[in-house]
Design a protein around this motif. Structure first.
Motif, PDB file in Angstrom:
ATOM      1  N   VAL A  29      -4.606   6.946  -9.873  1.00  0.00           N
ATOM      2  CA  VAL A  29      -3.598   6.205  -9.111  1.00  0.00           C
ATOM      3  C   VAL A  29      -3.359   6.897  -7.772  1.00  0.00           C
ATOM      4  CG1 VAL A  29      -1.223   5.393  -9.070  1.00  0.00           C
ATOM      5  CG2 VAL A  29      -2.504   5.392 -11.217  1.00  0.00           C
ATOM      6  N   ILE A  30      -3.374   6.100  -6.698  1.00  0.00           N
ATOM      7  CA  ILE A  30      -3.072   6.595  -5.352  1.00  0.00           C
ATOM      8  C   ILE A  30      -1.781   5.931  -4.898  1.00  0.00           C
ATOM      9  CG2 ILE A  30      -3.870   6.743  -2.964  1.00  0.00           C
ATOM     10  CD1 ILE A  30      -6.732   6.606  -4.047  1.00  0.00           C
ATOM     11  N   GLN A  31      -0.841   6.743  -4.452  1.00  0.00           N
ATOM     12  CA  GLN A  31       0.452   6.221  -4.047  1.00  0.00           C
ATOM     13  C   GLN A  31       0.675   6.430  -2.548  1.00  0.00           C
ATOM     14  OE1 GLN A  31       3.458   7.932  -6.596  1.00  0.00           O
ATOM     15  NE2 GLN A  31       2.980   6.495  -8.246  1.00  0.00           N
ATOM     16  N   GLY A  32       1.495   5.575  -1.990  1.00  0.00           N
ATOM     17  CA  GLY A  32       1.798   5.658  -0.564  1.00  0.00           C
ATOM     18  C   GLY A  32       2.974   4.775  -0.221  1.00  0.00           C
ATOM     19  N   SER A  33       3.212   4.577   1.072  1.00  0.00           N
ATOM     20  CA  SER A  33       4.353   3.776   1.530  1.00  0.00           C
ATOM     21  C   SER A  33       4.037   2.288   1.426  1.00  0.00           C
ATOM     22  CB  SER A  33       4.705   4.136   2.970  1.00  0.00           C
ATOM     23  OG  SER A  33       3.599   3.884   3.828  1.00  0.00           O
TER      24      SER A  33
END
Length: 414
Positions: free
Chosen positions: A149-153
């Motif tokens: 999982v890659i998270q960001g704004s």
């Protein structure tokens, strides 16, 4: 010629008594072990048959254990897939609700936040592990999670959440042997199971004049395609289409570039095997990198996963794009759910097959055990009769020896 001496009768008597003791010991061992074969020399042919039968019983027991394991894990995995389907159904209802123009942007943003939480739960399901800690949906890489999982704004920096979900498992599902040379799928590859759309890849190079200079091997999904020196792009396309891969190749009529399209929803898996460079030279994959994230920079790819569809819907809700919510975003959720339901229906047929396998093994094992018993087991009535006869003859021999071999004064002086 037999030598006759004073001690010869004594030696003979001891020899025959020892032989009888050995016979009695052999029969007693047979009765104690309930087997007439205590040494291979007792019956070499029967011993060989018994070894084969015992080996067959052990194999059947292992096959039965494998089938039971796959059954149990399959039912646990099915419960996770049902949960994922329920979540998708809930996401679909929220998409229909969010496509209503009567809702303002704040209302749609709240629905998008709810879908983001459901997305995280879907990722947790995709990374589910069994009681022994192995991943259900990572292919045969069972000791690692299926997805990263890659998270960001999100929403222009107003919120923070999942921006990408990458599959890091393998395309080869684990298998279990449930019969001699008979294997059954014991797990799942997440890039097939949690997928929504058929993928289409356009290479970035003109392949109209391409000719292969040496024999090569390429891997498309989980199938190997053999190519020969002198093959042009049309021969390569024909061999790909003739393979068992769920992929169809064609030549773009405008750009003359290679086009690869999946025939079922799954993620393309492309590799040059060994020193081959066919896919690299055709502008399909890059010089470095591992499948499935090794596509060449000039290549274009379409078709997303279940997670891509949910993220697209969430982002559309956060933006308040009503047309996108009720159009492609909702369609993507429906396609992802259809693919998931199709996989779940296949689990039922596999479950039935495994039950039939276990029933067959349960019927076959007693027959083989019975054959082994016929070769190996001792007839207790006959063995007891033989032992009694040997004991009586042994007593008679001792009594006779006592009368014939009378002790003398020399026997006590020795």
């Amino acid at each position: 010629m037999k030598r006759v001496s004073t001690y010869q009768p004594n030696y003979d008597m001891q020899y025959y008594l020892r032989r009888r003791n050995n016979e009695m010991s052999r029969v007693q061992n047979q009765i104690g072990s309930q087997s007439r074969i205590t040494n291979l020399r007792d019956d070499p042919i029967a011993a060989a048959h018994s070894v084969r039968y015992k080996s067959a019983v052990d194999r059947l027991s292992q096959f039965d254990q494998n089938a039971a394991m796959v059954l149990d894990e399959g039912r646990i995995a099915e419960s996770y897939l049902k949960s994922a389907n329920d979540i998708l159904h809930q996401v679909r209802e929220l998409a229909v609700k969010g496509a209503n123009d009567t809702l303002n942007k704040d209302d749609k943003r709240m629905i998008g936040g709810e879908i983001d939480q459901l997305l995280k739960e879907l990722v947790e399901i995709a990374n589910a592990r069994g009681p022994d800690g192995t991943s259900f949906f990572a292919g045969d890489r069972t000791m690692s999670p299926a997805y990263r999982v890659i998270q960001g704004s999100l929403d222009g920096g107003r919120s923070y959440g999942v921006t990408d979900v990458e599959y890091i498992g393998t395309i080869t599902p684990p298998k279990a042997e449930v019969g001699s040379g008979n294997y059954i799928q014991a797990g799942f590859s997440g890039n097939n199971l949690f997928w929504a759309e058929q993928q289409q890849l356009f290479s970035g190079r003109d392949a109209s004049s391409y000719t292969l200079t040496e024999d090569s091997l390429v891997r498309i999904d989980n199938e190997y395609v053999k190519l020969s020196a002198g093959d042009n792009i049309h021969a390569i396309i024909a061999k790909i289409n003739d393979s068992a891969a769920a992929v169809k190749a064609s030549l773009d009529p405008v750009e003359n570039s290679l086009v690869l399209s999946t025939t079922s929803p799954h993620q393309l898996w492309l590799e040059d095997v060994g020193d081959g460079r066919v896919l690299k030279d055709l502008g399909v994959i890059a010089e470095i990198g591992k499948a499935p994230y090794n596509l060449a920079r000039g290549a274009s790819l379409s078709g997303g996963s279940l997670f891509d569809m949910v993220m697209n819907l969430r982002d559309s809700l956060l933006k308040g794009d009503t047309i996108e919510i009720g159009g492609s975003a909702l369609k993507g959720i429906s396609m992802a759910q259809d693919n998931l339901i199709e996989t779940m229906s296949g689990l039922g047929s596999r479950d039935e097959r495994l039950q039939l396998i276990r029933q067959r093994i349960a019927q076959e094992k007693p027959e083989i055990v019975n054959r082994d018993s016929q070769e190996n087991d001792v007839d207790l009535a006959e063995a007891i009769t033989d032992l009694t006869a040997l004991e009586q003859s042994h007593k008679a021999a001792l009594q006779t020896a006592g009368k014939i071999l009378q002790p003398t004064l020399l026997d006590f002086l020795r």
